[in-house]
Motif scaffolding. Structure first.
Motif, PDB file in Angstrom:
ATOM      1  N   TYR A  35      45.909  -5.540  34.117  1.00 16.74           N
ATOM      2  CA  TYR A  35      45.232  -4.532  34.936  1.00 16.74           C
ATOM      3  C   TYR A  35      44.626  -3.419  34.080  1.00 16.74           C
ATOM      4  CZ  TYR A  35      46.663  -6.617  39.297  1.00 16.74           C
ATOM      5  OH  TYR A  35      46.800  -7.469  40.339  1.00 16.74           O
ATOM      6  N   GLU A  36      45.381  -3.040  33.063  1.00 18.46           N
ATOM      7  CA  GLU A  36      44.882  -1.980  32.190  1.00 18.46           C
ATOM      8  C   GLU A  36      43.552  -2.419  31.570  1.00 18.46           C
ATOM      9  OE1 GLU A  36      46.849  -1.454  28.434  1.00 18.46           O
ATOM     10  OE2 GLU A  36      46.927   0.711  28.756  1.00 18.46           O
ATOM     11  N   HIS A  37      43.544  -3.709  31.162  1.00 21.79           N
ATOM     12  CA  HIS A  37      42.334  -4.246  30.569  1.00 21.79           C
ATOM     13  C   HIS A  37      41.202  -4.234  31.599  1.00 21.79           C
ATOM     14  CE1 HIS A  37      39.865  -6.681  27.981  1.00 21.79           C
ATOM     15  NE2 HIS A  37      39.639  -7.495  29.002  1.00 21.79           N
ATOM     16  N   ALA A  38      41.531  -4.747  32.810  1.00 17.92           N
ATOM     17  CA  ALA A  38      40.502  -4.842  33.849  1.00 17.92           C
ATOM     18  C   ALA A  38      39.989  -3.460  34.230  1.00 17.92           C
ATOM     19  CB  ALA A  38      41.071  -5.552  35.076  1.00 17.92           C
ATOM     20  N   GLY A  96      40.042  -0.787  32.371  1.00 14.81           N
ATOM     21  CA  GLY A  96      39.260  -0.283  31.249  1.00 14.81           C
ATOM     22  C   GLY A  96      37.834  -0.813  31.326  1.00 14.81           C
ATOM     23  N   GLN A  97      37.735  -2.089  31.647  1.00 17.04           N
ATOM     24  CA  GLN A  97      36.419  -2.722  31.788  1.00 17.04           C
ATOM     25  C   GLN A  97      35.602  -2.013  32.854  1.00 17.04           C
ATOM     26  OE1 GLN A  97      35.462  -4.743  29.512  1.00 17.04           O
ATOM     27  NE2 GLN A  97      35.651  -6.825  30.325  1.00 17.04           N
ATOM     28  N   GLU A  98      36.287  -1.783  33.999  1.00 18.68           N
ATOM     29  CA  GLU A  98      35.583  -1.198  35.131  1.00 18.68           C
ATOM     30  C   GLU A  98      35.086   0.208  34.813  1.00 18.68           C
ATOM     31  OE1 GLU A  98      36.985  -0.230  39.518  1.00 18.68           O
ATOM     32  OE2 GLU A  98      37.338  -2.323  38.948  1.00 18.68           O
ATOM     33  N   ARG A 150      34.501   1.369  31.900  1.00 15.02           N
ATOM     34  CA  ARG A 150      33.431   1.262  30.907  1.00 15.02           C
ATOM     35  C   ARG A 150      32.101   0.913  31.571  1.00 15.02           C
ATOM     36  NH1 ARG A 150      36.885  -0.531  27.283  1.00 15.02           N
ATOM     37  NH2 ARG A 150      36.699  -2.699  27.883  1.00 15.02           N
ATOM     38  N   SER A 151      32.131  -0.074  32.454  1.00 10.52           N
ATOM     39  CA  SER A 151      30.847  -0.467  33.043  1.00 10.52           C
ATOM     40  C   SER A 151      30.301   0.630  33.952  1.00 10.52           C
ATOM     41  CB  SER A 151      30.939  -1.807  33.765  1.00 10.52           C
ATOM     42  OG  SER A 151      31.886  -1.734  34.775  1.00 10.52           O
ATOM     43  N   ARG A 152      31.209   1.414  34.526  1.00  8.41           N
ATOM     44  CA  ARG A 152      30.766   2.539  35.328  1.00  8.41           C
ATOM     45  C   ARG A 152      30.068   3.596  34.460  1.00  8.41           C
ATOM     46  NH1 ARG A 152      32.563   3.855  40.724  1.00  8.41           N
ATOM     47  NH2 ARG A 152      32.062   6.028  41.071  1.00  8.41           N
ATOM     48  N   ARG A 198      20.172  -6.755  34.722  1.00  5.19           N
ATOM     49  CA  ARG A 198      20.955  -7.238  35.869  1.00  5.19           C
ATOM     50  C   ARG A 198      20.119  -7.497  37.120  1.00  5.19           C
ATOM     51  NH1 ARG A 198      24.751  -3.635  33.689  1.00  5.19           N
ATOM     52  NH2 ARG A 198      24.081  -1.940  35.026  1.00  5.19           N
TER      53      ARG A 198
END
Ligand code: C2E
Ligand code: MG
Ligand code: MG
Ligand code: MG
Length: 278
Positions: A13-16, A18-20, A22-24, A69
């Motif tokens: 979850y931490e990874h996910a 972090g991804q979110e 970042r993309s934000r 995108r």
């Protein structure tokens, strides 16, 4: 074992997350440059009288074409732009482009523009609207600002001041997505709205769903009592349109009545219909 699974799950979850995040952040950055990079455009959806089918105006809806995108839905990017504050310059671009376009239309047609809470509460919002009206030459009566209830609950006092200033310019104000926000009814009483837009979720199958029908009829009664025209959003079928027309709902908007389309297509249609009439 459970412990290590828990840890792995946490890491996942931490990874996910972090991804979110970042993309934000990437999106926030991209949105700040999207106006100058000309990645935005507006599409226009007709608003029609339900008794005669006559177009009374259009709602401007923002479209973002991201270079990699492709098209990103405003339901995704508007909240990100609101949070970062980028919605203020973006919203100014929207107002300017929409007013300039509408100024070239027949003078009975109105233009509805969505305004976010952050934008409504930004400094000098009324002055910005005033300047845009002067620069584009659009009559203030033809501009309708659509506001959702979240814009009002943030700071009721300030919202009221701004709405009154806008009204004194001659601009009209519509309550968008009526029925889905917080304390809709008290907001109707507290703010000087000119129109109620019933949220599309109440219009879906209004002709066959008794609960929706009851709610929509009640809102139409409120509109009549307050002397405010009611617009039904998200009209998708002829059954819904006839129900609304029978119940004396004045205006409709939705895929059944007309999809949001580019300005080129709208102007093409106008030429077609004048060609047909000739
Ligand atoms: P909204 O203001 O309530 O706009 C109506 C939305 O319903 C639009 O979605 C429209 O394309 C869609 N729609 C129209 N007819 C139908 C129908 O028959 N069925 C269904 N299912 N949907 C229909 P869109 O363009 O994706 O915009 C979503 C929301 O994004 C808007 O909701 C508005 O809150 C926001 N938005 C759009 N443009 C702007 C803008 O320029 N500024 C701001 N601040 N917000 C905007
Ligand atoms: Mg709207
Ligand atoms: Mg709406
Ligand atoms: Mg909405």
């Amino acid at each position: 074992r459970a412990k290590s699974e828990g840890r792995d799950t946490y890491r996942f979850y931490e990874h996910a997350m972090g991804q979110e995040a970042r993309s934000r952040r990437i999106m926030e950055h991209e949105l700040r440059h999207a106006v100058s990079r000309k990645e935005f455009r507006l599409v226009y959806q007709p608003q029609k009288r339900l008794d005669t089918g006559e177009v009374v105006g259009y709602e401007a809806l923002l479209r973002w074409k991201h270079p990699e995108r492709g098209n990103v839905s405003p339901a995704i990017f508007v909240p990100v732009a609101e949070e970062s504050g980028a919605i203020v310059p973006i919203g100014e671009w929207v107002l300017e482009d929409a007013c300039r376009t509408a100024a070239s239309w027949a003078p009975h047609l109105t233009i509805a523009v969505n305004v976010s809470a952050v934008q409504l509460h930004s400094p000098n919002f009324t002055q910005t609207v005033h300047r845009i009206l002067l620069e584009t030459g659009l009559s203030p009566r033809r501009l309708e600002i659509e506001i959702t209830e979240t814009a009002l609950v943030r700071d009721m006092h300030r919202a009221l001041t701004t709405l009154r200033q806008l009204k004194s310019l001659g601009v009209r104000v519509a309550m968008d997505d009526f029925g889905t926000g917080y304390s809709s009814l008290s907001n109707l009483r507290a703010f000087p709205f000119d129109k109620i837009k019933i949220d599309g979720s109440f219009i879906r199958q209004v002709d066959t769903n008794e609960q929706s029908a009851t709610i929509v009829k009640a809102v139409l009664g409120i509109g009549r009592g307050l002397g405010l025209p009611v617009l039904a959003e998200g009209v998708e079928t002829s059954g819904e349109a006839s129900f609304l027309s029978r119940e004396l709902c004045q205006i409709g908007q939705g895929y059944y009545l007309g999809r949001p389309s580019s300005i080129e297509d709208i102007e093409g249609d106008k030429e077609d219909s004048s060609a047909n009439a000739a």
